[in-house]
Design an enzyme around this catalytic site. Sequence first.
Site, PDB file in Angstrom:
ATOM      1  N   SER A 108      57.125  79.360  17.068  1.00 52.96           N
ATOM      2  CA  SER A 108      56.033  79.210  18.025  1.00 52.96           C
ATOM      3  C   SER A 108      56.490  78.494  19.292  1.00 52.96           C
ATOM      4  O   SER A 108      57.423  78.929  19.939  1.00 52.96           O
ATOM      5  CB  SER A 108      54.867  78.495  17.348  1.00 52.96           C
ATOM      6  OG  SER A 108      53.720  78.600  18.136  1.00 52.96           O
ATOM      7  N   ASP A 257      50.626  83.690  20.670  1.00 54.90           N
ATOM      8  CA  ASP A 257      49.295  83.450  20.112  1.00 54.90           C
ATOM      9  C   ASP A 257      48.536  82.402  20.922  1.00 54.90           C
ATOM     10  O   ASP A 257      47.377  82.114  20.644  1.00 54.90           O
ATOM     11  CB  ASP A 257      49.342  83.092  18.614  1.00 54.90           C
ATOM     12  CG  ASP A 257      50.227  81.894  18.307  1.00 54.90           C
ATOM     13  OD1 ASP A 257      50.820  81.326  19.249  1.00 54.90           O
ATOM     14  OD2 ASP A 257      50.326  81.533  17.118  1.00 54.90           O
TER      15      ASP A 257
HETATM   16 MG    MG Z   1      52.503  80.133  18.893  1.00 56.31          MG
END
Ligand code: MG
Length: 465
Positions: A108, A257
């Site tokens: 991430s 995301d």
């Molecule tokens: Mg992420």
Amino acid sequence: MSLIKSISGIRGTIGGRPGDGLSALDVVKFTAAYARFIRQGREGEVVKPKIVVGRDARLSGKMVESLVCGTLTAMGMDVVKIGLATTPTTEIAVTGEKADGGIIITASHNPRQWNALKLLNRNGEFLNDAEGKEVLRIAEAEDFSFAEVDELGRVMKNDTWNEKHIDAVLGLKLVDVEAIRKAGFRVAVDAVNSVGGIVIPQLLRALGVEEVIELNCEPNGKFAHTPEPIPENLGQIASLMKEGRADVGFVVDPDVDRLAIVMENGEMFVEEYTLVAVADYVLSNTPGASVSNLSSSRALRDVAAKHGCKYAAAAVGEVNVVTKMKEVGAVIGGEGNGGVIYPELHYGRDALVGVALFLTLLAKSGKKVSELKKDYPAYAIAKHKVELTPGLDVDKLLNQVKEIYASEEVTDIDGVKIDFPDSWVHLRKSNTEPIIRIYSEAHSGAEADALAVKVKGAVLKAAGK
Ligand code: MG
């Protein structure tokens, strides 16, 4: 070297001795444990379980991908390798391929030396607490055995999922491509040289944006700045916007995301407001409940109230937000860190959905981004922490704080959150260090800071300091 094993997966820095960093042996062990978990209760089935594997553009991505795919086939499972893919794309591919689970290889927003495995169930959603614990148990006990030669799985490639994801976003009822095309937006993108560099410009062009300014859109894993999309890392796009070169700027993290928006004047729209604006648009068209986590801005609750809609808060963590969203039948939800969850497409934070819905809202409003921002209640969040003596009973301390503020609105599903009429404060203990994190929100940064300092004082007093 760092290796963190948690219910949401395994995360660490590449290299080092097994168990110290995210070594090849740790990747194999953890993947085998996940495979065993997926297989549990299904032994003897004729059809092999199928797992989707996607990865972001990190330097270690290909190496980890080959370990993960090799281990899954060694465990007798088939693999659909979708290559460079965002987290939400991998989630969609799991259900699209009718697979039994999925693994996303991404750390991430962590810097380049990190990588991680994020684990999905057959719905393309993150494993819950109990499931994550079971994977950890299996890994710890090495409670798995590899398949014999006739049972090995195979790897199939499918690199069409980025395109399918974009098509699915374009197909959403609330995404109005015609309105976006007519608006003639100039859009800047900073994708920190990860997979967003492929999909976000592609999405923008499919949405009818003719002028796309690409910053750090080479998916080569050489992160041009610290990847977390927070203001101190976004100087490059901010100065471009200050020159008046674009109407809106979008910044995504390496696995796409999280979505941060930069205004036409180079100032931040503020990550907390990504979800607030998108929810405002969704609720004005399809009224219903909304959900965010306890540490997210109250602006969402206010916007929901404006539409006469219900708002509910969940514990921090995507899986908790998703669970709450299903419970209350939410039409929109997410997290204040720029994570938009729109169940019409799927239950996962998705920056592609965020971009498409935000641009539709912007086009229909006919406003500049900075004018749109003024429509929303002004709040600012402050982040503080209290360092405690190691060994101190932090839960007991949090209970004492709860008692001090017993006359206020207190929520204790995740640490202690105290809601005041115009502000709130949220205290959570760290699982790794002897500290309590204190997040607070008020109508200005100074007020938020003052509130955090006041509560910090109460905590220290209760701790006998
Ligand atoms: Mg992420």
